[in-house]
Design a protein around this motif. Sequence first.
Motif, mmCIF file in Angstrom:
data_model
loop_
_atom_site.group_PDB
_atom_site.id
_atom_site.type_symbol
_atom_site.label_atom_id
_atom_site.label_comp_id
_atom_site.label_asym_id
_atom_site.label_seq_id
_atom_site.Cartn_x
_atom_site.Cartn_y
_atom_site.Cartn_z
ATOM 1 N N UNK A 4 -7.442 4.584 -1.612
ATOM 2 C CA UNK A 4 -5.923 4.775 -1.906
ATOM 3 C C UNK A 4 -5.224 3.375 -1.690
ATOM 4 N N UNK A 5 -5.383 2.754 -0.559
ATOM 5 C CA UNK A 5 -4.537 1.444 -0.358
ATOM 6 C C UNK A 5 -5.124 0.526 -1.308
ATOM 7 N N UNK A 6 -6.402 0.190 -1.835
ATOM 8 C CA UNK A 6 -6.758 -0.432 -2.796
ATOM 9 C C UNK A 6 -6.131 -0.392 -4.045
ATOM 10 N N UNK A 7 -6.078 0.976 -4.533
ATOM 11 C CA UNK A 7 -5.153 1.136 -5.571
ATOM 12 C C UNK A 7 -4.107 0.866 -5.667
ATOM 13 N N UNK A 47 5.968 -1.546 -3.328
ATOM 14 C CA UNK A 47 5.965 -2.343 -2.186
ATOM 15 C C UNK A 47 6.012 -1.850 -0.899
ATOM 16 N N UNK A 48 6.934 -0.625 -0.935
ATOM 17 C CA UNK A 48 7.336 -0.054 0.469
ATOM 18 C C UNK A 48 5.941 0.844 0.694
ATOM 19 N N UNK A 49 5.586 1.424 -0.364
ATOM 20 C CA UNK A 49 4.151 2.299 0.005
ATOM 21 C C UNK A 49 3.093 1.477 0.496
ATOM 22 N N UNK A 50 2.859 0.322 -0.270
ATOM 23 C CA UNK A 50 1.718 -0.680 0.451
ATOM 24 C C UNK A 50 1.882 -1.069 1.699
ATOM 25 N N UNK A 51 3.397 -1.344 1.967
ATOM 26 C CA UNK A 51 3.592 -1.833 3.452
ATOM 27 C C UNK A 51 3.234 -0.663 4.558
ATOM 28 N N UNK A 74 0.423 -11.370 1.322
ATOM 29 C CA UNK A 74 -0.123 -11.190 0.053
ATOM 30 C C UNK A 74 0.529 -10.391 -0.766
ATOM 31 N N UNK A 75 1.363 -9.406 -0.164
ATOM 32 C CA UNK A 75 2.235 -8.588 -0.934
ATOM 33 C C UNK A 75 3.379 -9.206 -1.411
#
Length: 96
Positions: A4-7, A47-51, A74-75
């Motif tokens: 999920x993180x990769x996607x 972006x927020x979800x990724x962080x 990287x983000x």
Amino acid sequence: MLKFFKITGYLEAFSAIALFFFAMPMKYIFDDPTWVTHTGRIHGGLFVLYMVLVYILKEKYNWSWKIFAIFFVASIIPGGTIWADKRLIEGKKYND
């Protein structure tokens, strides 16, 4: 969780590239700001979800603050999340 993180990372990278190379030219060249509004919201949410996921995975896998910082930087770079995924997740280098 890593899948999920990769996607999310790939979607975040794609949304950043779409924002910078499609939506912003539409706004500044063709005077159509609606693309920036919608693409920007999508990118911001990703972006927020990724962080949030970076922090959750840091805690779950006991990542160092260095790894956390690499994912954070990287983000910010368009496409950087793809590089971080290839380098750290697929390369299994996140346990330094």
